[in-house]
Design a protein around this motif. Sequence first.
Motif, PDB file in Angstrom:
ATOM      1  N   ALA A 279       0.828  -1.202   0.000  1.00  0.00           N
ATOM      2  CA  ALA A 279       0.000   0.000   0.000  1.00  0.00           C
ATOM      3  C   ALA A 279       0.868   1.259   0.000  1.00  0.00           C
ATOM      4  CB  ALA A 279      -0.924   0.006   1.205  1.00  0.00           C
ATOM      5  N   ALA A 280       1.928   1.263   0.792  1.00  0.00           N
ATOM      6  CA  ALA A 280       2.817   2.431   0.829  1.00  0.00           C
ATOM      7  C   ALA A 280       3.518   2.620  -0.504  1.00  0.00           C
ATOM      8  CB  ALA A 280       3.844   2.267   1.950  1.00  0.00           C
ATOM      9  N   THR A 281       3.974   1.541  -1.103  1.00  0.00           N
ATOM     10  CA  THR A 281       4.657   1.628  -2.393  1.00  0.00           C
ATOM     11  C   THR A 281       3.700   2.092  -3.482  1.00  0.00           C
ATOM     12  OG1 THR A 281       6.146  -0.142  -1.719  1.00  0.00           O
ATOM     13  CG2 THR A 281       6.014   0.321  -4.057  1.00  0.00           C
ATOM     14  N   THR A 282       2.476   1.624  -3.439  1.00  0.00           N
ATOM     15  CA  THR A 282       1.472   2.068  -4.413  1.00  0.00           C
ATOM     16  C   THR A 282       1.237   3.566  -4.291  1.00  0.00           C
ATOM     17  OG1 THR A 282       0.407  -0.096  -4.346  1.00  0.00           O
ATOM     18  CG2 THR A 282      -0.894   1.722  -5.201  1.00  0.00           C
ATOM     19  N   GLY A 283       1.173   4.059  -3.065  1.00  0.00           N
ATOM     20  CA  GLY A 283       1.004   5.504  -2.865  1.00  0.00           C
ATOM     21  C   GLY A 283       2.172   6.296  -3.422  1.00  0.00           C
ATOM     22  N   ARG A 284       3.388   5.788  -3.214  1.00  0.00           N
ATOM     23  CA  ARG A 284       4.559   6.484  -3.750  1.00  0.00           C
ATOM     24  C   ARG A 284       4.564   6.466  -5.276  1.00  0.00           C
ATOM     25  NH1 ARG A 284       9.369   4.062  -0.198  1.00  0.00           N
ATOM     26  NH2 ARG A 284       7.937   2.323  -0.245  1.00  0.00           N
ATOM     27  N   ILE A 285       4.169   5.346  -5.854  1.00  0.00           N
ATOM     28  CA  ILE A 285       4.117   5.258  -7.322  1.00  0.00           C
ATOM     29  C   ILE A 285       3.074   6.222  -7.864  1.00  0.00           C
ATOM     30  CG2 ILE A 285       3.444   3.752  -9.235  1.00  0.00           C
ATOM     31  CD1 ILE A 285       4.807   1.454  -7.721  1.00  0.00           C
ATOM     32  N   ASN A 286       1.932   6.313  -7.216  1.00  0.00           N
ATOM     33  CA  ASN A 286       0.893   7.246  -7.664  1.00  0.00           C
ATOM     34  C   ASN A 286       1.365   8.692  -7.576  1.00  0.00           C
ATOM     35  OD1 ASN A 286      -0.961   5.276  -8.349  1.00  0.00           O
ATOM     36  ND2 ASN A 286      -1.928   5.280  -6.337  1.00  0.00           N
ATOM     37  N   ARG A 287       2.054   9.034  -6.478  1.00  0.00           N
ATOM     38  CA  ARG A 287       2.585  10.396  -6.351  1.00  0.00           C
ATOM     39  C   ARG A 287       3.609  10.685  -7.440  1.00  0.00           C
ATOM     40  NH1 ARG A 287       2.708   9.325  -0.876  1.00  0.00           N
ATOM     41  NH2 ARG A 287       4.951   9.008  -0.924  1.00  0.00           N
ATOM     42  N   ALA A 288       4.475   9.714  -7.721  1.00  0.00           N
ATOM     43  CA  ALA A 288       5.489   9.901  -8.765  1.00  0.00           C
ATOM     44  C   ALA A 288       4.830  10.058 -10.128  1.00  0.00           C
ATOM     45  CB  ALA A 288       6.460   8.727  -8.770  1.00  0.00           C
ATOM     46  N   ALA A 289       3.775   9.306 -10.385  1.00  0.00           N
ATOM     47  CA  ALA A 289       3.069   9.419 -11.662  1.00  0.00           C
ATOM     48  C   ALA A 289       2.419  10.794 -11.794  1.00  0.00           C
ATOM     49  CB  ALA A 289       2.016   8.322 -11.783  1.00  0.00           C
ATOM     50  N   GLU A 290       1.839  11.293 -10.707  1.00  0.00           N
ATOM     51  CA  GLU A 290       1.237  12.627 -10.750  1.00  0.00           C
ATOM     52  C   GLU A 290       2.297  13.702 -10.988  1.00  0.00           C
ATOM     53  OE1 GLU A 290      -0.835  12.978  -7.076  1.00  0.00           O
ATOM     54  OE2 GLU A 290      -2.397  11.551  -7.663  1.00  0.00           O
ATOM     55  N   GLU A 291       3.447  13.568 -10.322  1.00  0.00           N
ATOM     56  CA  GLU A 291       4.524  14.539 -10.528  1.00  0.00           C
ATOM     57  C   GLU A 291       5.046  14.483 -11.957  1.00  0.00           C
ATOM     58  OE1 GLU A 291       7.480  13.751  -7.594  1.00  0.00           O
ATOM     59  OE2 GLU A 291       6.173  14.315  -5.920  1.00  0.00           O
ATOM     60  N   LEU A 292       5.149  13.280 -12.510  1.00  0.00           N
ATOM     61  CA  LEU A 292       5.597  13.128 -13.893  1.00  0.00           C
ATOM     62  C   LEU A 292       4.597  13.749 -14.857  1.00  0.00           C
ATOM     63  CD1 LEU A 292       7.665  11.939 -15.851  1.00  0.00           C
ATOM     64  CD2 LEU A 292       6.348   9.816 -15.825  1.00  0.00           C
ATOM     65  N   GLU A 293       3.330  13.551 -14.609  1.00  0.00           N
ATOM     66  CA  GLU A 293       2.307  14.142 -15.462  1.00  0.00           C
ATOM     67  C   GLU A 293       2.360  15.667 -15.378  1.00  0.00           C
ATOM     68  OE1 GLU A 293      -2.545  14.032 -16.081  1.00  0.00           O
ATOM     69  OE2 GLU A 293      -1.594  12.750 -14.580  1.00  0.00           O
ATOM     70  N   LEU A 294       2.541  16.192 -14.186  1.00  0.00           N
ATOM     71  CA  LEU A 294       2.630  17.642 -14.010  1.00  0.00           C
ATOM     72  C   LEU A 294       3.853  18.197 -14.728  1.00  0.00           C
ATOM     73  CD1 LEU A 294       1.232  20.004 -12.555  1.00  0.00           C
ATOM     74  CD2 LEU A 294       2.815  19.612 -10.660  1.00  0.00           C
ATOM     75  N   ALA A 295       4.978  17.503 -14.608  1.00  0.00           N
ATOM     76  CA  ALA A 295       6.196  17.953 -15.285  1.00  0.00           C
ATOM     77  C   ALA A 295       6.041  17.876 -16.796  1.00  0.00           C
ATOM     78  CB  ALA A 295       7.377  17.105 -14.832  1.00  0.00           C
ATOM     79  N   ALA A 296       5.389  16.835 -17.290  1.00  0.00           N
ATOM     80  CA  ALA A 296       5.181  16.707 -18.737  1.00  0.00           C
ATOM     81  C   ALA A 296       4.258  17.807 -19.243  1.00  0.00           C
ATOM     82  CB  ALA A 296       4.608  15.333 -19.064  1.00  0.00           C
ATOM     83  N   THR A 297       3.245  18.150 -18.471  1.00  0.00           N
ATOM     84  CA  THR A 297       2.334  19.232 -18.864  1.00  0.00           C
ATOM     85  C   THR A 297       3.090  20.561 -18.914  1.00  0.00           C
ATOM     86  OG1 THR A 297       0.509  18.074 -17.811  1.00  0.00           O
ATOM     87  CG2 THR A 297       0.182  20.396 -18.274  1.00  0.00           C
ATOM     88  N   HIS A 298       3.913  20.788 -17.897  1.00  0.00           N
ATOM     89  CA  HIS A 298       4.704  22.023 -17.864  1.00  0.00           C
ATOM     90  C   HIS A 298       5.675  22.070 -19.042  1.00  0.00           C
ATOM     91  CE1 HIS A 298       6.794  25.476 -16.268  1.00  0.00           C
ATOM     92  NE2 HIS A 298       7.940  24.801 -16.304  1.00  0.00           N
ATOM     93  N   LEU A 299       6.300  20.953 -19.357  1.00  0.00           N
ATOM     94  CA  LEU A 299       7.224  20.890 -20.471  1.00  0.00           C
ATOM     95  C   LEU A 299       6.511  21.144 -21.802  1.00  0.00           C
ATOM     96  CD1 LEU A 299      10.125  20.322 -21.405  1.00  0.00           C
ATOM     97  CD2 LEU A 299       9.502  17.906 -21.566  1.00  0.00           C
ATOM     98  N   ALA A 300       5.313  20.602 -21.944  1.00  0.00           N
ATOM     99  CA  ALA A 300       4.558  20.825 -23.173  1.00  0.00           C
ATOM    100  C   ALA A 300       4.160  22.282 -23.318  1.00  0.00           C
ATOM    101  CB  ALA A 300       3.296  19.931 -23.168  1.00  0.00           C
ATOM    102  N   LYS A 301       3.771  22.916 -22.221  1.00  0.00           N
ATOM    103  CA  LYS A 301       3.430  24.349 -22.277  1.00  0.00           C
ATOM    104  C   LYS A 301       4.655  25.181 -22.630  1.00  0.00           C
ATOM    105  CE  LYS A 301      -0.458  24.188 -19.100  1.00  0.00           C
ATOM    106  NZ  LYS A 301      -0.972  24.570 -17.800  1.00  0.00           N
ATOM    107  N   THR A 302       5.811  24.814 -22.066  1.00  0.00           N
ATOM    108  CA  THR A 302       7.050  25.529 -22.353  1.00  0.00           C
ATOM    109  C   THR A 302       7.424  25.365 -23.821  1.00  0.00           C
ATOM    110  OG1 THR A 302       7.799  25.124 -20.110  1.00  0.00           O
ATOM    111  CG2 THR A 302       9.451  25.774 -21.691  1.00  0.00           C
ATOM    112  N   GLY A 303       7.250  24.166 -24.354  1.00  0.00           N
ATOM    113  CA  GLY A 303       7.554  23.934 -25.777  1.00  0.00           C
ATOM    114  C   GLY A 303       6.637  24.720 -26.682  1.00  0.00           C
ATOM    115  N   ASP A 304       5.355  24.859 -26.326  1.00  0.00           N
ATOM    116  CA  ASP A 304       4.436  25.648 -27.136  1.00  0.00           C
ATOM    117  C   ASP A 304       4.805  27.128 -27.079  1.00  0.00           C
ATOM    118  OD1 ASP A 304       2.985  23.479 -27.954  1.00  0.00           O
ATOM    119  OD2 ASP A 304       1.468  23.645 -26.375  1.00  0.00           O
TER     120      ASP A 304
END
Length: 65
Positions: free
Chosen positions: A37-62
């Motif tokens: 359960a703890a590892t799943t929570g960490r993976i979910n947080r990492a996925a959210e951070e990755l999605e946020l970073a990818a969104t920011h990167l896409a906005k920067t590229g545009d």
Amino acid sequence: MFWPMLAIALGFCGIAVLGVLAVRVFVEAQRLGHQVAATTGRINRAAEELELAATHLAKTGDAIR
């Protein structure tokens, strides 16, 4: 009379050992469940951070275009 009593005593000891092992397995399964359960929570947080970073990167590229 000795052998039947010995058989009963050994049977009881065998059941007691199996009970102790069952409790240990249960405790370890609970601990593993908490770790999963703890590892799943960490993976979910990492996925959210990755999605946020990818969104920011896409906005920067545009913005560069």
